[in-house]
Design an enzyme around this catalytic site. Structure first.
Site: not given
Ligand code: NAD
Length: 434
Positions: A263, A330, A252-253, A35, A266, A11
């Protein structure tokens, strides 16, 4: 606008890149040094179509930069987006410790008015917690505004979803923050795809409700597919028939091997926990989750129909990622399916166009193949777990020649049963005649 994006995952990185492409100055912060070092060299940690080109362009034009120095990021920005992970904790609640740690840093280092925007999916009430933490970590009183701006992007379509969203949900209380958020997003809003301003708690709930509704549709269709298998009927025809109802709609069917990813699983569980904590029995969500688990496991039963004794057998798996066009593993159904097959003594040969490197960290004793044909060579069955588009166009006659026994278990319904029968395959799919 000077923007800091904290968290460079699926994200954060996509949002930061798109925001820079929209003309903002963006600094991306992450705790993961490796990273950040890679991103500085133009190496992207995830597979996301279109992301590399957009990122390279904005890096060249100096609109986006990467750092582990959160203090600099906070102090040089007017708007701070939080996009850190919120994985499930041991009780299936969202673990918001990374958000809280970022909030502590924001409080500590804040040097002037900021808009703090939470993009991470977090339980209702989290933004208020963020506010309290920021206040308690400030040395002197500095004003800030809080915004909940949940993200709805889909992996594999993330750039398109961010730049052309169905809606932009923004929960806030302050007019000043509303003006700032409007100036950031106004270029993306359309008459039929508006910015929806709402209160903070509703914004937080919209994200969970949205994912839970989508997961509910999938589990419902999977349960209908189980019924089709018992009584006869074609789940694809049913999806079409109900999808033509404008109140339902066609998307979505799809029945399949169950939903996965970072997502839906969880968020469904976390929303159920939020309900329980508030004295509501989460009957629907509990069932949605249970049906999904059953659906993932049902693929093994289908495999056993064609290969009753799995010990010593070679099974090819096409598709490892939780869905096409991503390398995200995941909660991918492939993990459970492969582990179960291995427990039953089968040997696994796997192919995925993008997720193999990620899969290697999770699934051991698997022969990872460079192409789908090599994966099926000499195998007793092929199991399709992810519906990558390229699987639809493969030479199935070649597959037939290479595979030892012509057994295909298609967990995503990508082929037509009668065509597979004509080609001489023993073909089992989900909720369709076989
Ligand atoms: P991710 O695990 O891919 O990325 C999270 C990043 O945050 C990692 O790079 C990690 O190192 C970093 N991080 C963790 N703690 C940190 C800190 N204290 N300071 C700085 N960086 C830190 O997660 P994601 O898939 O990008 O999801 C992020 C959020 O968005 C989640 O809450 C998820 O539910 C939500 N979300 C995800 C998606 C998706 O498709 N992946 C879509 C919509 C919403």
């Amino acid at each position: 606008m000077k923007i800091c994006c904290i968290g460079c995952g699926y994200v954060g990185l996509v949002a930061a890149t798109c925001l820079s492409d929209m003309g903002n100055d963006v600094i991306c912060i992450d705790v993961d040094k490796n990273k950040i070092n890679n991103l500085k060299k133009g190496i992207i940690p995830i597979y996301e179509p279109g992301l590399k080109d957009m990122l390279d362009r904005n890096t060249r034009e100096k609109r986006i930069a990467f750092s582990t120095k959160i203090k600099e990021g906070i102090q040089n920005s007017e708007v701070i987006f939080i996009a850190v992970g919120t994985p499930p904790d041991v009780n299936n609640c969202a673990d918001i410790s990374a958000i809280i740690s970022v909030a502590e840093n924001i409080g500590q280092y804040m040097n002037g008015y900021k808009v703090i925007v939470n993009k991470s999916t977090a339980p209702v009430g989290t933004l208020e917690k963020i506010g309290k933490v920021i206040k308690s970590f400030q040395n002197k009183r500095i004003k800030y505004d809080l915004v909940s701006n949940p993200e709805f992007m889909r992996e594999g379509e993330a750039i398109k979803d961010f730049t052309n969203p169905d809606r932009i949900v923004i929960g806030l209380q302050s007019e000043k923050a509303k003006r700032i958020m409007t100036s950031i997003y106004s270029g993306l809003a359309r008459t039929d795809k508006p910015i929806m301003f709402t209160d903070i708690r509703s914004a937080e709930l919209i994200k969970y409700a949205s994912n839970a509704m989508l997961a509910t549709r999938i589990s419902f269709m999977n349960e209908m597919a189980q019924l089709c298998e018992k009584v006869g009927g074609d789940i694809k025809a049913i999806a079409k028939g109900i999808g033509l109802d404008s109140r339902i709609g066609p998307r979505f069917l799809q029945a399949g091997a169950g939903y996965g990813g970072s997502c839906f699983p969880k968020d469904v569980k976390a929303l159920a926990e939020i309900m329980k904590a508030n004295g509501i029995e989460a009957k629907i969500l509990t069932a949605v989750d249970e049906v999904n688990e059953l659906q993932k496991r049902s693929l093994i039963e289908k495999i056993k129909k064609l290969v009753p004794v799995l010990k010593g057998k070679n099974i090819a798996i096409w598709g490892l990622a939780f869905k096409p066009k991503t390398d995200d593993m995941r909660e991918a159904p492939s993990i459970l399916i492969i582990q179960q097959l291995q427990e039953l003594g089968a040997k696994i040969k796997a192919f995925d166009p993008e997720a193999q490197e990620t899969a290697k960290k999770i699934l051991q004793d698997v022969t990872y193949c460079d192409d789908p044909y090599f994966a099926v060579k000499g195998c007793d069955a092929l199991v399709i777990v992810t519906e990558w588009n390229e699987f639809r166009d493969l030479d199935l006659k070649k597959v037939k020649r290479l595979i030892k026994h012509p057994n295909i278990i298609d967990g995503r319904n990508i082929y037509e049963p009668y065509e597979m029968e004509k080609l001489g395959f023993n073909y089992i799919c989900v909720g369709r005649k076989y």
